[in-house]
Design an enzyme around this catalytic site. Structure first.
Site, PDB file in Angstrom:
ATOM      1  N   SER A  62     -54.813  22.918  45.554  1.00 20.67           N
ATOM      2  CA  SER A  62     -56.106  22.776  47.150  1.00 20.67           C
ATOM      3  C   SER A  62     -55.567  22.993  48.071  1.00 20.67           C
ATOM      4  O   SER A  62     -54.195  24.265  48.009  1.00 20.67           O
ATOM      5  CB  SER A  62     -56.484  21.889  46.781  1.00 20.67           C
ATOM      6  OG  SER A  62     -57.306  21.325  48.132  1.00 20.67           O
ATOM      7  N   ASP A  64     -65.841  24.497  40.117  1.00 23.27           N
ATOM      8  CA  ASP A  64     -65.238  24.008  41.612  1.00 23.27           C
ATOM      9  C   ASP A  64     -66.086  24.537  43.066  1.00 23.27           C
ATOM     10  O   ASP A  64     -65.900  26.142  43.006  1.00 23.27           O
ATOM     11  CB  ASP A  64     -63.882  24.616  41.790  1.00 23.27           C
ATOM     12  CG  ASP A  64     -63.013  24.049  42.849  1.00 23.27           C
ATOM     13  OD1 ASP A  64     -63.826  23.939  44.216  1.00 23.27           O
ATOM     14  OD2 ASP A  64     -61.627  24.108  42.913  1.00 23.27           O
ATOM     15  N   HIS A  89     -63.727  20.021  41.690  1.00 21.69           N
ATOM     16  CA  HIS A  89     -62.352  20.736  42.293  1.00 21.69           C
ATOM     17  C   HIS A  89     -61.282  20.074  41.957  1.00 21.69           C
ATOM     18  O   HIS A  89     -60.015  20.017  41.988  1.00 21.69           O
ATOM     19  CB  HIS A  89     -62.589  20.774  43.674  1.00 21.69           C
ATOM     20  CG  HIS A  89     -61.156  20.952  44.356  1.00 21.69           C
ATOM     21  ND1 HIS A  89     -60.851  22.191  44.454  1.00 21.69           N
ATOM     22  CD2 HIS A  89     -59.736  19.867  45.329  1.00 21.69           C
ATOM     23  CE1 HIS A  89     -59.667  22.310  45.540  1.00 21.69           C
ATOM     24  NE2 HIS A  89     -59.683  20.600  46.382  1.00 21.69           N
TER      25      HIS A  89
END
Lengths: 217, 397
Positions: free
Chosen positions: B173, B337, B370
């Site tokens: 991320s 995601d 995610h």
């Protein structure tokens, strides 16, 4: 648009393992030491590992099936998860010494385009496929009236990843037509233990598998 | 018509269960102060002094070539692995699934470094730190900082730790953004880059979620223009921001599997506007526990740093951004995601390959959205371990 295409998850690749590994030795012998090799449809990376061990190649692989890609990566290989044809568009001309298309050409939607692209990015392209005019296949169709299921075509018509059929003669004709230089041809059968046996005469009739080494003219 | 939701198979971990634990870990700090230590930020502002909180696991070898830098995501911190050994029901570091003896980031082999990034609120100088000029928390006087600035600070930490070159930089991320920036800013220091569940730039949709989260904080009266004492946070706004965030970190499948439409008391509707569904209870819990460990102003700044990260804008073209990189990359995304979708990872892969780099890519099957990069139960660990072993072999030859 791609709805009709075979999704990789539906194919049990373990069934074609003996066939897919049958030409490994020949492919290795046609690969120069330290070459940059791109294996298109590299599966779980068996061939790339052998090429690294025997030829110290700089390896790259492309594979669509996620489980196989993860296996390649956990074995320390450089592999990307991508569609074969799309994966070639980012590559420069002559980026690789050898491009391998081992038993994958017939499973692609646009084999001619894939071959052309492979010849653009690679100096030598090694293509292998099952020969559909092998005499056992011919007799199975003629006498039994059934499509062949055997060690080199180990799938039923409804679950085969192959969406194309090809023969030795067909492939030679294509090479002639496209003026591709055939550096080497190699033909084999599989014996009862699935070991490859070289076929020298009448390959279109007598060989179950064909391997062509093409080079850019 | 009944809708059948097919759950993708999650592959079992191949590794045997871990029995050895890291020795109790502790967070350390270093302060960069004095002449020549002023930090010049991308925004044009400066910061001085800068304190960095960090943890290390494993040993730096004699050749000093086995260091792996771990970059954390938005709400993470320096505590990436192991336990402090203080309380009985203490939680381990945020990436304990990956870091430790015998784990993919094997602390028997690698020297693993994790630091709280610049502008964080867990020991590194950030908006909640005391401004030496006023004796009060910086608040909105804190200068804007970017991912590039975070990487500059990590670079200083490595110099302090005596690490000349990294075997790998890894992160998911926002951590993955730092990984990309590392490979671009300091190519000579990075032998391998592992950006996971990340992107070269956020989608407008992700920026929109960040903006809603910021507005939630700023519309809380307790926020008071950023001027609040640290024991009187804008709790409602920050909690709400975290609830919004959590919706984006999960996937539809994950929510369906975890909560379905179950009611809290199992009885069904109570005809009230407070928590009735389990999914609501989950979000409230995430919101309130976040408030206890995070600072509202920091959340505003960090989300802005994410919004501003845009390699294409910074370098003209994405492939131009990577043209100076030299190291192999392992890019990984997760199928479910939707905040940092696999498509964005494929764009990265494309750009990296265009400049002739050695790129591996895997779109890992997971229904966890995610957040999958923080969770066990898929192939990420094996894939990372394989890549690190390859980097080690390449470094040795």
């Amino acid at each position: 648009m791609n709805a009709h295409r075979v999704t990789p998850q539906q194919v049990d690749w373990s069934r074609s393992r003996p066939r897919d590994r049958a030409l490994d030795r020949s492919i290795i012998s046609l690969t120069p030491q330290g070459a940059r090799v791109l294996d298109l449809g590299c599966g779980n990376g068996d061939l790339l590992l052998r090429l690294k061990a025997d030829r110290e190649v700089e390896e790259r692989g492309v594979e669509l099936e996620p489980g196989a890609v993860a296996e390649c990566l956990s074995r320390g290989l450089s592999v990307i998860q991508a569609d074969l044809e799309e994966s070639l568009t980012d590559l420069r001309e002559g980026a690789f010494d050898v491009v391998v298309l081992n038993q994958v050409l017939l499973a692609t939607a646009r084999p001619l385009h894939l071959l052309t692209e492979a010849l653009r990015v690679g100096r030598r392209v090694l293509v292998s496929f099952p020969n559909f005019t092998y005499w056992r296949i011919r007799s199975q169709i003629v006498f039994k009236g059934r499509l062949p299921v055997n060690p080199t075509l180990p799938y039923q018509w409804y679950d085969t990843p192959n969406i194309r059929l090809a023969t030795v003669k067909d492939f030679r004709a294509l090479c002639q037509d496209k003026r591709w230089k055939v550096h080497k041809e190699l033909f084999v059968n599989l014996d009862r233990q699935d070991h490859p046996r070289t076929v020298r005469f009448w390959p279109n009739m007598r060989a179950a598998l064909a391997l062509f080494a093409l080079e850019r003219g | 018509m009944t809708q059948i939701v097919k759950r993708p198979e999650t592959l079992p971990e191949i590794r045997p269960p871990e029995v050895r634990r890291l020795e109790p870990v502790r967070t350390q700090t270093v302060t960069f102060e004095g002449p020549g230590e002023t930090l010049h930020l991308e925004s044009g502002q400066t910061l001085h002094p800068v304190t960095v909180a960090y943890e290390t696991y494993g040993q730096l070898n004699d050749a000093r070539d086995n260091a792996v830098l771990v970059c954390h995501a938005l709400s993470g911190d320096a505590h990436a692995a192991g336990y402090y050994g203080l309380e009985k029901d203490e939680k381990p570091g945020w990436w304990d699934v990956l870091i430790g003896p015998g784990k993919p980031l094997d602390t028997d082999k690698y020297f693993v470094i994790s630091s709280n990034f610049l502008g964080g609120c867990k020991g590194t100088t950030g908006p909640s730190s005391i401004n030496p000029a006023t004796g009060k928390p910086y608040g909105l006087d804190f200068p804007f900082y970017t991912v590039k600035d975070m990487v500059q600070v990590q670079r200083r930490l490595l110099k302090y730790l005596g690490v000349p070159r990294l075997l790998a930089v890894i992160g998911g991320s926002l951590g993955g953004m730092q990984v990309l920036q590392w490979a671009i800013s300091f190519p000579e220091m990075v032998r391998g880059a592992i950006p996971i569940a990340t992107t070269a730039r956020l989608s407008p949709q992700a920026i929109a979620f960040n903006e809603v989260a910021r507005q939630a904080i700023m519309s809380d009266p307790d926020w008071n223009g950023g001027d609040y004492s640290l024991d009187a946070q804008p709790e409602r706004g920050l909690g709400l921001a975290r609830m919004i965030g959590h919706i984006t970190y999960l996937s539809e499948q994950a929510m369906l599997r975890k909560f379905s439409r179950r009611y809290i008391n199992g009885q069904g509707r109570t005809f009230c506007l407070t928590k009735d569904f389990q999914v609501e209870s989950y979000l409230h819990h995430q919101g309130s526990s976040f408030v206890r460990r995070f600072d509202a102003n920091t959340y505003l700044y960090i989300t802005r740093a994410m919004d501003y990260f845009d390699l294409e804008a910074a370098y003209g073209r994405l492939s131009t951004a990577f043209s100076g990189c030299r190291c192999p990359f392992l890019v990984a995304s997760f199928t479910s995601d939707w905040l940092f979708p696999p498509e964005q990872s494929r764009e990265l892969v494309q750009a990296l390959r265009r400049v002739g780099l050695d790129v591996s890519y895997c779109n890992i099957e997971s229904d966890q959205g995610h957040d999958a990069f923080l969770l066990p139960g898929h192939r990420m660990g094996d894939v990372v371990a394989g890549f690190l072993e390859r980097l080690t072999r390449m470094a040795a030859s």
